[in-house]
Design an enzyme around this catalytic site. Structure first.
Site, mmCIF file in Angstrom:
data_model
loop_
_atom_site.group_PDB
_atom_site.id
_atom_site.type_symbol
_atom_site.label_atom_id
_atom_site.label_comp_id
_atom_site.label_asym_id
_atom_site.label_seq_id
_atom_site.Cartn_x
_atom_site.Cartn_y
_atom_site.Cartn_z
ATOM 1 N N LYS A 195 24.017 17.658 65.583
ATOM 2 C CA LYS A 195 23.629 17.660 64.162
ATOM 3 C C LYS A 195 23.377 19.089 63.688
ATOM 4 C CE LYS A 195 19.190 16.822 62.955
ATOM 5 N NZ LYS A 195 18.662 17.876 62.062
ATOM 6 N N ASN A 196 22.603 19.836 64.474
ATOM 7 C CA ASN A 196 22.194 21.167 64.022
ATOM 8 C C ASN A 196 23.324 22.200 64.063
ATOM 9 O OD1 ASN A 196 19.725 20.124 63.506
ATOM 10 N ND2 ASN A 196 18.633 21.188 65.151
ATOM 11 N N ARG A 212 16.283 19.454 54.336
ATOM 12 C CA ARG A 212 15.831 20.852 54.298
ATOM 13 C C ARG A 212 16.968 21.822 54.594
ATOM 14 N NH1 ARG A 212 11.129 23.349 53.914
ATOM 15 N NH2 ARG A 212 12.187 25.176 54.709
ATOM 16 N N CYS A 255 6.920 19.916 54.393
ATOM 17 C CA CYS A 255 7.653 19.232 55.455
ATOM 18 C C CYS A 255 6.649 18.742 56.493
ATOM 19 C CB CYS A 255 8.627 20.230 56.053
ATOM 20 S SG CYS A 255 9.179 19.855 57.679
ATOM 21 N N ARG A 276 6.936 25.487 55.815
ATOM 22 C CA ARG A 276 8.259 26.008 56.204
ATOM 23 C C ARG A 276 8.803 26.924 55.120
ATOM 24 N NH1 ARG A 276 11.806 21.333 59.059
ATOM 25 N NH2 ARG A 276 13.133 23.025 59.750
ATOM 26 N N PRO A 277 8.322 28.162 55.092
ATOM 27 C CA PRO A 277 8.799 29.104 54.065
ATOM 28 C C PRO A 277 10.253 29.513 54.307
ATOM 29 C CG PRO A 277 7.303 30.198 55.597
ATOM 30 C CD PRO A 277 7.380 28.777 56.043
ATOM 31 N N ILE A 278 10.880 30.116 53.284
ATOM 32 C CA ILE A 278 12.248 30.637 53.471
ATOM 33 C C ILE A 278 12.295 32.129 53.143
ATOM 34 C CG2 ILE A 278 13.500 28.443 53.184
ATOM 35 C CD1 ILE A 278 14.100 29.386 50.269
ATOM 36 N N ASP A 279 11.140 32.801 53.329
ATOM 37 C CA ASP A 279 11.059 34.229 52.998
ATOM 38 C C ASP A 279 12.057 35.078 53.800
ATOM 39 O OD1 ASP A 279 9.273 33.266 55.059
ATOM 40 O OD2 ASP A 279 8.592 35.325 55.299
ATOM 41 N N ASP A 333 12.020 20.964 69.378
ATOM 42 C CA ASP A 333 12.451 19.604 69.024
ATOM 43 C C ASP A 333 12.227 18.597 70.151
ATOM 44 O OD1 ASP A 333 13.150 20.467 66.541
ATOM 45 O OD2 ASP A 333 15.304 20.488 66.881
ATOM 46 N N ARG A 386 18.152 9.919 60.418
ATOM 47 C CA ARG A 386 18.557 11.241 59.946
ATOM 48 C C ARG A 386 19.305 12.008 61.037
ATOM 49 N NH1 ARG A 386 14.015 14.668 59.179
ATOM 50 N NH2 ARG A 386 15.744 16.093 59.503
HETATM 51 C C1 UD1 Z 1 16.132 24.773 62.992
HETATM 52 C C2 UD1 Z 1 16.511 23.362 63.395
HETATM 53 C C3 UD1 Z 1 15.267 22.582 63.836
HETATM 54 C C4 UD1 Z 1 14.519 23.353 64.922
HETATM 55 C C5 UD1 Z 1 14.241 24.799 64.488
HETATM 56 C C6 UD1 Z 1 13.630 25.645 65.590
HETATM 57 C C7 UD1 Z 1 18.444 22.856 62.038
HETATM 58 C C8 UD1 Z 1 19.030 22.082 60.919
HETATM 59 N N1 UD1 Z 1 17.139 22.701 62.275
HETATM 60 O O1 UD1 Z 1 15.260 24.683 61.859
HETATM 61 O O2 UD1 Z 1 15.694 21.322 64.338
HETATM 62 O O3 UD1 Z 1 13.289 22.695 65.177
HETATM 63 O O4 UD1 Z 1 15.467 25.436 64.073
HETATM 64 O O5 UD1 Z 1 14.446 25.681 66.696
HETATM 65 O O6 UD1 Z 1 19.135 23.578 62.744
HETATM 66 N N2 UD1 Z 1 10.147 30.604 59.169
HETATM 67 C C9 UD1 Z 1 9.520 31.453 58.266
HETATM 68 N N3 UD1 Z 1 10.278 31.981 57.239
HETATM 69 C C10 UD1 Z 1 11.622 31.685 57.091
HETATM 70 C C11 UD1 Z 1 12.225 30.807 58.018
HETATM 71 C C12 UD1 Z 1 11.464 30.288 59.052
HETATM 72 O O7 UD1 Z 1 8.335 31.739 58.367
HETATM 73 O O8 UD1 Z 1 12.240 32.184 56.150
HETATM 74 C C13 UD1 Z 1 9.329 30.010 60.265
HETATM 75 C C14 UD1 Z 1 9.259 28.473 60.128
HETATM 76 O O9 UD1 Z 1 8.220 28.075 59.265
HETATM 77 C C15 UD1 Z 1 9.023 28.048 61.550
HETATM 78 C C16 UD1 Z 1 9.814 29.065 62.347
HETATM 79 O O10 UD1 Z 1 10.021 30.184 61.487
HETATM 80 O O11 UD1 Z 1 7.669 28.118 61.882
HETATM 81 C C17 UD1 Z 1 11.153 28.576 62.859
HETATM 82 O O12 UD1 Z 1 11.957 28.180 61.788
HETATM 83 P P1 UD1 Z 1 13.542 28.267 61.849
HETATM 84 O O13 UD1 Z 1 13.968 28.910 63.114
HETATM 85 O O14 UD1 Z 1 14.003 28.869 60.558
HETATM 86 O O15 UD1 Z 1 13.930 26.732 61.897
HETATM 87 P P2 UD1 Z 1 14.955 25.969 60.968
HETATM 88 O O16 UD1 Z 1 16.211 26.750 60.822
HETATM 89 O O17 UD1 Z 1 14.286 25.492 59.747
#
Ligand code: UD1
Length: 415
Positions: free
Chosen positions: A21-22, A90, A114, A119-122, A301, A392
């Site tokens: 999936k990922n 997401r 979430c 879960r920020p996207i900064d 996960d 999902r």
């Molecule tokens: C992806 C996976 C998810 C997995 C995760 C960690 C997909 C669709 N999902 O999620 O199944 O659990 O990787 O292996 O592939 N963070 C920030 N700012 C950002 C982005 C992330 O602070 O801009 C933090 C998040 O809040 C979290 C951590 O970084 O605590 C890891 O997030 P990230 O690696 O981005 O996970 P996802 O890509 O959302």
């Protein structure tokens, strides 16, 4: 729907792992980088994938999906990411990179909260800004003004899987060379890189740094998605938790190193033959602590599934999640089954427990799978509600479990 689980003495037989999936989600999103046809094979038939299809259709793509093969064609016409779909998935933020790379402008609904915590996207936005993008936030949306992206030197403050994927895609059609440092190296990102290369992008990786040579025009590609390492891990842990002997086929053992090391430390026997792993669970297992981390460390996960497994260990164990420190929403539900667990200072302590069935509610995808396995270990009958979370991300989960002898079925929730 709810999952009805009854105590199962052992699991036996073989299970075939679906496509990841990922890996499929970013690869489908990367189809937005070209107007030529892409054929993506081994795509799991799941709710998250169907939402990604809906999103691509909204942006102008035509999709045919049959027998796990997605044929994606048509022109990218719109860069508008609707709130309804962002709320459902997401990972829909992954379209930002390709859309801005192609169109230079877009309007994307902001992702909300979430179940795994904040879960920020900064990190995604910081990278896009470094490439020249500028945006303003208006009524819950990020509005990106028309501005062609250009290559940049980006250093992430923290390796984020999604941000790495987004920036790899953003730089694919951008002018010049982009370097992304301190990035994630999960196998699913490796799969995305293979797909981008097949489309004509020049990508190299050295440690945790990627170098991308953007190209204005990319071609279509025919690509097969890698097996789902989290699904493979789920079935290995299901067999270890319930007991018995199970062969997990079409896995990539090399992607499961941290899990296999920890499983062996508990006393489980695992043998490897090509792309198959056979797990043999002994009567008594040892408690083993885990700390989740970036690949190749133990994956977050699989943490809820490990927690359930440790309920049958002969002593106390602990879990610390360094990726999603608040990912313990499932603990109170497992306690309703009789699980002896204590959460203190973001560390979960787990004691050997005798479980007895009752009604419990799934709070996220992996917790749903963990609760079903707990239901197979519990005396009597366990009803797991909110199964929509499970759909999902797991293809044919109940069919696969039943084939292994699990006493599990699905029922409609009576209103
Ligand atoms: C992806 C996976 C998810 C997995 C995760 C960690 C997909 C669709 N999902 O999620 O199944 O659990 O990787 O292996 O592939 N963070 C920030 N700012 C950002 C982005 C992330 O602070 O801009 C933090 C998040 O809040 C979290 C951590 O970084 O605590 C890891 O997030 P990230 O690696 O981005 O996970 P996802 O890509 O959302």
């Amino acid at each position: 729907m709810l999952g009805l689980c009854r105590r199962t003495e052992k699991l036996e037989g073989a299970v075939q792992i679906s496509g990841s999936k990922n890996a499929a989600l970013p690869i489908l999103s990367a189809c937005l980088l070209t107007d030529e046809k892409c054929v993506i094979r081994n795509v799991p038939d799941l709710e998250d994938v169907r939402v990604m299809f809906a999103l691509l259709r909204k942006m102008g793509k035509t999709i045919k999906f049959e027998k796990n093969i997605a044929q994606v064609s048509g022109r990218l016409r719109s860069g508008v990411l609707p709130e309804k779909l962002v709320r459902k998935l997401r990972a829909s933020v992954l379209v930002m990179g390709p859309v801005l790379s192609r169109l230079g402008e877009g309007s994307f609904a902001l992702p909300g909260g979430c179940a795994l915590g904040e879960r920020p996207i900064d990190i995604h936005l910081g990278g896009l800004k470094a490439m020249g993008a500028s945006y303003s936030i208006l009524r819950g949306r990020m509005i990106f003004m028309r501005q062609a992206l250009r290559g940049a030197h980006i250093k992430f403050s923290f390796p984020s899987v999604g941000a790495t994927e987004n920036l790899l895609m953003a730089s694919s059609c951008a002018g010049g060379v982009t370097v992304i440092e301190n990035a994630s190296v999960e196998p699913e990102i490796g799969d995305l890189c293979l797909f981008l290369r097949a489309m004509g992008v020049g990508i190299t990786r050295k440690g945790s740094s990627y170098t991308v040579k953007g190209r204005a025009c990319l071609g279509g590609a025919d690509f097969t998605v890698m097996p789902d390492r989290i699904e493979a891990g789920t079935f290995l842990l299901a067999a270890a938790s319930v007991g018995g002997r199970v062969r997990v086929d079409s896995a990539r053992p090399a992607h499961l190193g941290a899990l296999l090391t920890k499983l062996r430390a508990t006393g489980v026997k695992i043998s490897k033959k090509g792309n198959s792993l056979t797990v043999n669970s002994p009567k008594i297992i040892k408690p083993v602590n885990i700390v989740t981390g970036h690949y190749p460390a133990f994956p977050t996960d699989l943490q809820p599934l490990w927690a359930v497994y440790m309920l049958r260990a002969s002593g106390r164990s602990s879990i610390k999640d360094k990726i999603f420190p608040a990912r313990f929403m499932y603990v109170d539900e497992l306690k309703r089954l009789g699980a002896s667990m204590v959460l203190k200072n973001a560390v979960l302590m787990i004691n050997k427990s005798r479980l007895s069935g009752t009604n419990i509610y799934a709070c996220d995808l992996r917790a749903a799978a963990a609760m079903i396995i707990a239901g197979l270990m519990a005396e009597g009958e366990t009803r797991v509600y909110e199964l929509r979370h499970l759909f999902r991300g797991y293809e044919n989960f109940f069919i696969k479990l039943r084939k292994l002898g699990a006493n599990v079925s699905m029922e409609k929730v009576k209103k």
